[in-house]
Enzyme design. Sequence first.
Site: not given
Length: 336
Positions: A49, A262, A288
């Site tokens: 990010k 998720y 992730y």
Amino acid sequence: MNLQHFPRRIYTEYNTPIQPLRHLSKILGGPNIYIKRDDLLGLTGGGNKTRKLEFLVAHALEQGADTLITTGAVQSNHCRLTLAAAVKEGLKCRLLFEERNRKYDPNGNGNLFLDRLMGVEKIKVVPDGTDVVSEMDIMKQELESEGRKGYIVAEGGGNDIGAMGYVNCVHEILEQSQEMEIQFDHIVTASGSGGTHSGLVAGIHDSTVNIPVTGINVRRGKFQQEQKVYGIIRNLVDRLDLHDDVPREAVHCLDDYIGPGYALPSEDTIAAIQLLAQKEGILLDPVYTGKVMAGLIGLVKEGYFSHDSNILFLHTGGTPAIYEFKSTILNQHILG
Ligand SMILES: Cc1ncc(COP(=O)(O)O)c(C=O)c1O
């Protein structure tokens, strides 16, 4: 493609290293696996990010914002890094957490601890499936009624502005590839909000090389995720005024490694985390990068890559979240 005329803040003053994963490559019997260490990017705790926020926060400052608003799951790396960017810029930050397969715990560890430590101004928690875009609009209006000016950072930084960070990353990878005299044959990355994946594909398309990118999904099905990534690419093509359209076939996602859902790791995710920790001393996370590494290992085992090719795994960060998953990671039989 020159990004010079787009406003950008600099949060990392160096190129993140590309390192060979010699032990992993040997264990798997080839190909040659390399890692791009975007977990070592600037801002608190690092991660992908940071590259997106360089462009997003510059845009927010240009608009005269005094507060960043964004959203994510309760252990969001994106929220932690948006807050870190706000702290660096002397802005405030308000976060909207969606309880996606995980409840909000005000005393939570990992990213939640860091959010409190860095002085998040306000946290709002909503159930899974909430229309977070509308909720963030409400948060922005609330700020306006207080005489303040908010800027909404898209979830995950997953829009064309954020994706420019990964167009830049392609330039960095190609420069490093030249210096190292290694030609990468394939890049494997996480595909979540899609900003990273779309920036990579657009950046490569606009370059002199043709490196296929495989996105490993962490949440959505293959088709839905590919459409999402392609949508960002189309906006990016307009924003950057690229002469040439990126073909839809350049977007390739796999949804075989999501596991139970998720932020819910499978046994393969945990095994990949343990393997990288014990053989390379590198930390991956269960939401992730552990899934992406499980995907890469799965693809190697099914002969997806040629034996002598050079594969680049993009480490997108997420390390602070692992402390919240300690028991999940340690409860599975430890390798070795
Ligand atoms: C550690 C980490 N890796 C990968 C991703 C997915 O990247 P993107 O949202 O650009 O698809 C995220 C998104 O939150 C993340 O936090």
